[in-house]
Design an enzyme around this catalytic site. Structure first.
Site, mmCIF file in Angstrom:
data_model
loop_
_atom_site.group_PDB
_atom_site.id
_atom_site.type_symbol
_atom_site.label_atom_id
_atom_site.label_comp_id
_atom_site.label_asym_id
_atom_site.label_seq_id
_atom_site.Cartn_x
_atom_site.Cartn_y
_atom_site.Cartn_z
ATOM 1 N N SER A 116 0.825 -1.218 0.000
ATOM 2 C CA SER A 116 0.000 0.000 0.000
ATOM 3 C C SER A 116 0.856 1.265 0.000
ATOM 4 C CB SER A 116 -0.890 -0.008 1.246
ATOM 5 O OG SER A 116 -1.464 1.258 1.449
ATOM 6 N N TYR A 139 -1.916 5.731 -4.544
ATOM 7 C CA TYR A 139 -2.970 6.741 -4.447
ATOM 8 C C TYR A 139 -2.386 7.994 -5.066
ATOM 9 C CZ TYR A 139 -6.082 4.274 -1.178
ATOM 10 O OH TYR A 139 -6.967 3.406 -0.610
ATOM 11 N N THR A 165 -5.110 2.935 -7.552
ATOM 12 C CA THR A 165 -6.466 2.775 -7.012
ATOM 13 C C THR A 165 -7.334 3.910 -7.547
ATOM 14 O OG1 THR A 165 -5.618 1.675 -5.065
ATOM 15 C CG2 THR A 165 -7.808 2.620 -4.874
ATOM 16 N N LYS A 232 -7.007 -0.389 -10.152
ATOM 17 C CA LYS A 232 -7.747 -1.134 -9.129
ATOM 18 C C LYS A 232 -9.044 -0.400 -8.801
ATOM 19 C CE LYS A 232 -7.295 -2.784 -4.331
ATOM 20 N NZ LYS A 232 -7.920 -1.825 -3.426
ATOM 21 N N HIS A 256 -13.011 -2.232 -3.143
ATOM 22 C CA HIS A 256 -12.240 -1.815 -1.981
ATOM 23 C C HIS A 256 -12.703 -2.592 -0.735
ATOM 24 C CE1 HIS A 256 -9.409 1.732 -1.540
ATOM 25 N NE2 HIS A 256 -9.402 1.244 -0.319
HETATM 26 C C1 LIG Z 1 -7.513 -2.471 6.598
HETATM 27 C C2 LIG Z 1 -7.585 -2.276 5.125
HETATM 28 C C3 LIG Z 1 -6.779 -1.350 4.520
HETATM 29 C C4 LIG Z 1 -6.836 -1.152 3.144
HETATM 30 N N1 LIG Z 1 -5.987 -0.258 2.580
HETATM 31 C C5 LIG Z 1 -5.988 -0.105 1.237
HETATM 32 C C6 LIG Z 1 -5.053 0.755 0.610
HETATM 33 O O1 LIG Z 1 -4.226 1.378 1.247
HETATM 34 N N2 LIG Z 1 -5.131 0.883 -0.721
HETATM 35 C C7 LIG Z 1 -6.035 0.208 -1.483
HETATM 36 O O2 LIG Z 1 -6.072 0.365 -2.698
HETATM 37 N N3 LIG Z 1 -6.903 -0.642 -0.907
HETATM 38 C C8 LIG Z 1 -6.902 -0.823 0.421
HETATM 39 N N4 LIG Z 1 -7.766 -1.704 0.992
HETATM 40 C C9 LIG Z 1 -8.645 -2.507 0.145
HETATM 41 C C10 LIG Z 1 -7.984 -3.827 -0.258
HETATM 42 O O3 LIG Z 1 -6.933 -3.609 -1.140
HETATM 43 C C11 LIG Z 1 -8.944 -4.780 -0.948
HETATM 44 O O4 LIG Z 1 -9.578 -4.114 -2.008
HETATM 45 C C12 LIG Z 1 -10.002 -5.385 -0.041
HETATM 46 O O5 LIG Z 1 -9.557 -5.513 1.272
HETATM 47 C C13 LIG Z 1 -10.343 -6.769 -0.581
HETATM 48 O O6 LIG Z 1 -11.412 -7.322 0.080
HETATM 49 P P1 LIG Z 1 -11.304 -8.449 1.204
HETATM 50 O O7 LIG Z 1 -10.742 -7.765 2.402
HETATM 51 O O8 LIG Z 1 -12.729 -8.847 1.342
HETATM 52 O O9 LIG Z 1 -10.433 -9.579 0.708
HETATM 53 C C14 LIG Z 1 -7.712 -1.895 2.370
HETATM 54 C C15 LIG Z 1 -8.544 -2.833 2.987
HETATM 55 C C16 LIG Z 1 -8.481 -3.038 4.348
HETATM 56 C C17 LIG Z 1 -9.364 -4.075 4.960
#
Ligand SMILES: Cc1cc2nc3c(=O)[nH]c(=O)nc-3n(C[C@H](O)[C@H](O)[C@H](O)COP(=O)(O)O)c2cc1C
Length: 825
Positions: A116, A139, A165, A232, A256
């Site tokens: 990330s 980002y 993203t 994404k 997300h």
């Molecule tokens: C705690 C947390 C932090 C996340 N941080 C980011 C991030 O910094 N950038 C991003 O593109 N997606 C972020 N996401 C989304 C994840 O990349 C992903 O799309 C999502 O968690 C997938 O779904 P799942 O948790 O059901 O497997 C985050 C998700 C969670 C749960």
């Protein structure tokens, strides 16, 4: 942060859900909510899981597969399984080992990690620990120099790709965090960004992330980095196509993890749409709700190249650091290997749509709706059948397409209706019917039939392929320049039966898909639904269906391992749009069909009811017998006869080298459906054909002129109510068909059922929402106007009502848009 005992955790945790439960036990509730929560009421968050729960896999047996290969290749790199780690901020929040522990576990498993923008540890430290590909999630900040520096740092550390993203102009409304007043604990900061106040993720995102990104950001990112760029957060076919045009090297179907728009679709529900649009031109990944090996396999079957795993990785990390993450990978990849083996799939790379239910990817009943065993019925009570116990295709919404419209029509009998595609009744004459039958009987006698033979023909079961095939062949030659042998024709109960027989014969298994012009006549999509045939839409433009769109759809389906078997289209005055294909487009389509080995199903019910020059049918131009031509006498004679036909002159060869015609096969199917088409109806239509010496065009010159006149009246009236300047200011437009029964009006508001109801109730005018003809979405701002059933006077009255309705809706829409804009400021 991790509190569960790492020594006991792996023994207790057999599934990823076990890991979630263990992680929760030991975690600060505020941190748990931040990690686990989604936006709003978390409908999308739970739908991501439910959508996987609803799917079931087809298992093949005795395949000889003893061990399945889980490996795949993505962007030229081998992954030990089609699973990577989704980008998640601050792994340090749940375990001091942070991203380094995750990266080490992934390295051992041979799986990639998307790091990330908000990683809690520096890129070079992660790169030093890595033993598998690292990608950077990007980002885009308002200050582009920050983004640029971030990307450069990652490239310098040896990261291999960028994942931009695109679903986060700002963070979604995460109610749990708002209620908890969540702030990052001290010391939890992004290690690769300039110093600043990051304690409130949502506050920071509001001030720092660029909310106004457009497609140019892709080329900008590519201009500052040589790394491939994946996007994404793409969840529609339209955006997938735009992304590829903009230069994206890959797509991640993501919402997300339900953390952005609550109410968005589950990712697995939109995956196929994106994969079809990507057409194998770039890798397509999916994240959101993947919790089991079968979920991974389902995603592959729907067109994903791999999945990304989100929260479960943090659960494993929280429970037992690197070994917890490693165990999460082991469980998931082990389950995937089992699923491959048990479905008889030799490798992850070989997974395709045939793994899903025959309807393609259609949802299966959830356990909640499964039918419980019923108590023994009272033998005297009348039987009650349960809908769930009838064939699943009866639940297909396409079968109910016209229900609402019919209901509205019945409820408002005084309304002027631009809905029915029926012929005008003023030309029907009951007495003439007897004359037609008499003429045909005389013809039979003149051909040498004895009175007994004539009686047998009228009263008995008849030949399955039809009685009047010779007369139809003569008429096709005289009117259409189509040279079809009578033996290549099957006379059917309306054109609908012709569609049904043709689809049944041509579509052999779940890998065969029907391409259909979009918008499309519901009769064909309904028949396909009943037969479990997947339909892929091919967008139709003002000049009908274009070869580029057909080719893209064919290649996309082939990339998914499916066989595009045939394309259904109405080249002249199409229903519902009214559009007509120019001659050159017809020739190009035939050439393309030959090149791609595609069959064309041509349906053409309106052309002889139209004035002006008639272009040749596809069948008349078809030298390679690629066209199955469907015909209908519902417009040229009368719909009550229920007479249609199909010209199916394709040679069919059996395994022994014996040959016949497709028409013979269609007749075999028909023998088990309607046995034969009613002779009395055939006699009436035959008499009509004889009256005109086969030239229905001449016989119908009067009705065709009438339809042309009513069409002209509609166009005149629309012009009168909406002169150019007015319609431009309203954002209103319509097409100008050269004939047929329909035209399309594009409106600046949603022309949906609610609007239709207002239109009928308050303005006394009915039309058909164009969205009815887009089973997979589209046409929300258009209406179909059918004028065939109306007189000029009806049209004048109806168009005046329609104009008042459109003006009222447009101004309500403009007022609502103005309010929203003001609120945004
Ligand atoms: C705690 C947390 C932090 C996340 N941080 C980011 C991030 O910094 N950038 C991003 O593109 N997606 C972020 N996401 C989304 C994840 O990349 C992903 O799309 C999502 O968690 C997938 O779904 P799942 O948790 O059901 O497997 C985050 C998700 C969670 C749960």
């Amino acid at each position: 942060m991790s509190a569960a005992d790492p020594r006991t955790a792996p023994r207790q945790a057999l599934t990823l859900d076990d890991y979630a439960a263990l992680a929760r036990e030991g975690m600060d509730p505020g941190v748990w909510d931040f990690l686990q929560g989604g936006a709003g009421e978390e409908r999308t968050l739970s739908e991501n899981l439910l959508a996987f729960d609803r799917r079931r896999l087809r298992t093949r047996v005795l395949t000889g597969v003893a061990e399945a290969d889980t490996a795949v290749t993505v962007l030229g790199r081998r992954w030990a399984a089609p699973v990577g780690v989704a980008p998640m901020a601050y792994h340090t929040l749940v375990h001091p080992g942070g991203e380094t522990a995750t990266v080490q576990a992934a390295g051992v498993a041979g799986l990639p990690v998307v790091v990330s923008t908000f990683a809690g540890q520096p890129f070079d430290k992660l790169a030093a620990a890595a033993n598998s590909p690292l990608w950077l999630q990007v980002y885009c900040f308002r200050d582009r120099s920050v983004t640029r520096r971030l990307v450069e740092r990652a490239a310098e550390a040896g990261f291999e790709a960028l994942v931009l993203t695109v679903d986060t102009p700002r963070l979604g409304r995460r109610l749990r965090d708002l209620r908890n007043g969540f702030r990052l604990p001290e010391g939890i900061v992004p290690a690769n960004l300039p110093p600043g106040d990051y304690s409130s993720p949502s506050g920071h995102s509001r001030t720092e992330l660029d909310p106004a990104l457009d497609w140019s950001v892709v080329s900008w990112l590519k201009s500052v980095s040589p790394l491939p760029v994946l996007l994404k957060g793409v969840t529609t076919g339209e955006d997938a196509a735009r992304a590829l045009d903009a230069g994206a090297d890959g797509l991640v179907v993501s919402n997300h993890g339900g953390r952005q728009l609550d109410g968005a679709h589950a990712t697995v529900d939109v995956l196929a749409e994106v994969a079809v649009a990507a057409a194998g031109r770039c890798p397509v990944l999916l994240d959101g709700g993947v919790r089991r090996g079968t979920d991974v396999l389902t995603a592959l079957a729907l067109g994903a190249d791999a999945v990304l795993l989100g929260r479960p990785v943090l659960h494993g990390l929280a429970v037992a650091g690197q070994s917890g993450v490693a165990d999460v990978f082991d469980i998931l990849v082990g389950e995937l290997a089992d699923a491959l083996l048990l479905t008889g799939t030799p490798s992850a790379a070989a997974a395709g749509p045939a793994l899903l239910s025959p309807a393609g990817a259609g949802p299966v009943p959830t356990p909640a709706t499964a039918v419980p065993a019923r108590p023994a019925a009272d033998p005297a009570a009348p039987v009650v059948l349960r809908k769930e116990e009838l064939h699943a295709s009866l639940g297909d919404p396409v079968l109910d397409t016209m229900n609402f419209l019919n209901e509205v029509t019945t409820r408002y009998p005084g309304a002027v209706s631009f809905a029915p595609g029926r012929p005008y009744e003023g030309f029907f004459d009951t007495e003439q019917l007897f004359g037609h039958v008499r003429r045909y009987l005389d013809h039979l006698a003149a051909e040498g039939d004895t009175p007994e033979a004539v009686r047998t023909k009228l009263f008995q079961y008849g030949p399955t392929a039809g009685l009047i095939n010779g007369l139809i062949a003569d008429s096709l030659r005289a009117d259409e320049g189509i040279d079809a042998a009578p033996g290549s024709i099957v006379v059917t109960v309306g054109c609908q039966e012709a569609m049904f027989l043709t689809l049944r014969a041509l579509f052999a298994g779940p890998q065969d898909v029907l391409l259909a012009a979009s918008p499309c006549y519901v009769g064909i999509t309904g028949a396909a639904a009943l037969l479990g045939i997947p339909v892929t839409p091919v967008e139709e433009g003002p000049d009908g269906i274009g070869t580029a769109a057909v080719e893209a759809a064919v290649l996309a389906e082939r990339a998914r391992g499916r066989r595009p078997r045939a394309l259904y289209l109405v080249p002249d005055h199409s229903n519902p749009s009214g559009n007509t294909m120019p001659l050159q487009a017809r020739e190009e389509l035939l050439a393309l069909a030959a090149r791609l080995d595609l069959l064309l199903i041509e349906d053409n019910p309106y052309r002889l009811m139209s004035t002006g020059t008639r272009l040749p049918t596809l069948k008349a131009l078809d030298t390679g017998r690629r066209v199955v031509h469907l015909g209908s006498y519902s417009k040229t004679a009368f719909p009550g006869a229920r007479i249609g036909f199909v010209v199916a002159d394709q040679t069919v060869e059996d395994a022994q080298g014996g040959t016949g015609l497709l028409a013979d096969e269609l007749a075999r199917i028909k023998s088990m459906v309607t046995v034969n088409t009613p002779p009395l109806s055939q006699a009436a239509v035959a008499g009509l054909l004889l009256a005109a010496d086969g030239r229905l065009s001449e016989l119908n010159a009067g009705p065709a002129a009438h339809y042309g006149d009513v069409l002209a009246a509609v166009l005149e009236q629309l012009e009168r109510h909406f002169p150019e300047e007015r319609r431009r200011s309203l954002g209103l437009s319509w097409n100008v068909p050269s004939g047929g029964f329909f035209l399309t009006v594009n409106v600046p508001f949603r022309a949906d059922n609610a609007a239709l109801l207002r239109s009928a109730e308050e303005y006394g005018v009915i039309w058909t929402p164009m969205s009815y003809f887009y089973p997979q979405g589209g046409g929300e701002h258009a209406m179909r106007l059918s004028f065939s059933y109306l007189t000029r006077a009806d049209v004048e009255d109806g168009t005046a009502r329609l104009a008042r309705f459109v003006e009222a809706e447009a101004s309500a829409h403009a007022a609502a848009a103005g309010t929203t804009r003001a609120a945004d400021r």
